[in-house]
Design an enzyme around this catalytic site. Structure first.
Site, mmCIF file in Angstrom:
data_model
loop_
_atom_site.group_PDB
_atom_site.id
_atom_site.type_symbol
_atom_site.label_atom_id
_atom_site.label_comp_id
_atom_site.label_asym_id
_atom_site.label_seq_id
_atom_site.Cartn_x
_atom_site.Cartn_y
_atom_site.Cartn_z
ATOM 1 N N HIS A 91 42.931 39.917 38.820
ATOM 2 C CA HIS A 91 43.974 39.579 39.803
ATOM 3 C C HIS A 91 44.405 38.127 39.580
ATOM 4 O O HIS A 91 43.578 37.262 39.285
ATOM 5 C CB HIS A 91 43.440 39.775 41.223
ATOM 6 N N GLU A 160 51.797 42.908 38.500
ATOM 7 C CA GLU A 160 52.043 42.014 39.629
ATOM 8 C C GLU A 160 52.664 40.701 39.148
ATOM 9 O O GLU A 160 51.948 39.798 38.710
ATOM 10 C CB GLU A 160 50.730 41.689 40.325
HETATM 11 P P1 PGA Z 1 51.094 40.649 48.655
HETATM 12 O O1 PGA Z 1 49.848 40.578 47.667
HETATM 13 O O2 PGA Z 1 51.349 42.091 48.955
HETATM 14 O O3 PGA Z 1 50.654 39.881 49.874
HETATM 15 O O4 PGA Z 1 52.252 40.026 47.966
HETATM 16 C C1 PGA Z 1 49.779 41.415 46.567
HETATM 17 C C2 PGA Z 1 48.557 41.105 45.751
HETATM 18 O O5 PGA Z 1 48.140 39.972 45.680
HETATM 19 O O6 PGA Z 1 47.947 41.975 45.186
#
Ligand code: PGA
Length: 232
Positions: A91, A160
């Protein structure tokens, strides 16, 4: 993309033991029309019972080594023993804090060797680009996929873009669609999720172009999640 969508609820470093228990009870009592992976803080993972077939427990990270003098880290076998079936790996918040900068590939392998499905998070880890350049993003992703890709076994990918995480500025779904397709071209038949500022307003658009979504802040609101899960 004709299977039930994946929804990953990543609570990050939020929530009390009682809030985790309440969320888990609420979600697993429902007849789920998605496959929901709940990733609470690891210290409360033992509060989550996964009786419902489409409800899973996930870790937020796992370390690249099996055991040893690694203060503060959590191994894949520990997550397994807690009842996890999945774990996030790489992540961007872990990468940014230096917790997981070098050894994503080894952490993916650790997860797999311990019977967990890793959810490998990829996306540009630089601060938001002045203008999101989709070709540059695809090039960056290709490079990451080649560098970190597990040698085999089952894994999922969560795309992401860092500019979208926790900012309220999701990627336009048409860009996400292009990148999801790109990842599948490089990695073959893997489930690819989108993450970053997913909300009630945009979730359906992202689910239309991916195999699921990874939700951070919105997943903390049990009532909103409840509405969302029912709307699928
Ligand atoms: P968020 O976070 O939905 O608050 O943007 C997503 C993530 O960090 O996986």
């Amino acid at each position: 993309m004709n299977q039930l969508p994946w929804i990953v609820a990543n609570w990050k470093m939020n929530g009390t033991a009682d809030q985790v228990t309440l969320a888990a009870k609420t979600w697993q009592q429902q007849e789920l029309s998605c496959r929901l992976i709940f990733c609470p803080p690891v210290c409360w993972a033992h509060r989550v019972e996964t009786v419902q077939p489409n409800f899973y427990l996930g870790g937020q990270t796992c370390y690249s080594e099996a055991s040893g003098a690694y203060t503060g880290h959590v191994s894949a076998s520990m997550l397994k023993e807690l009842g996890c079936t999945h774990t996030l790996v790489g992540h961007s918040e872990q990468r940014a804090s230096g917790q997981q900068s070098q050894n994503v590939q080894k952490a993916l392998t650790q997860a797999q060797q311990n019977g967990l499905t890793p959810i490998w998070c990829v996306g540009h880890r630089q601060p938001p680009l002045p203008a999101f350049d989709i070709n540059e993003e695809c090039d960056y992703i290709t490079q990451t996929l080649h560098q970190e890709r597990p040698v085999g076994g089952i894994y999922m990918i969560a795309y992401e873009p860092i500019s979208a995480i926790g900012t309220g500025k999701p990627l336009p779904p048409e860009h996400a669609a292009k990148i999801v397709r790109h990842i599948k071209t490089v990695c073959g038949d893997v489930s690819v999720l989108y993450g970053g500022s997913v909300s009630v307003d945009n979730i359906h658009a992202f689910l239309n172009v991916s195999d699921g979504v990874l939700i951070g802040s919105m997943s903390l609101n049990i009532d909103v999640m409840d509405i969302l899960i029912r709307s699928l």
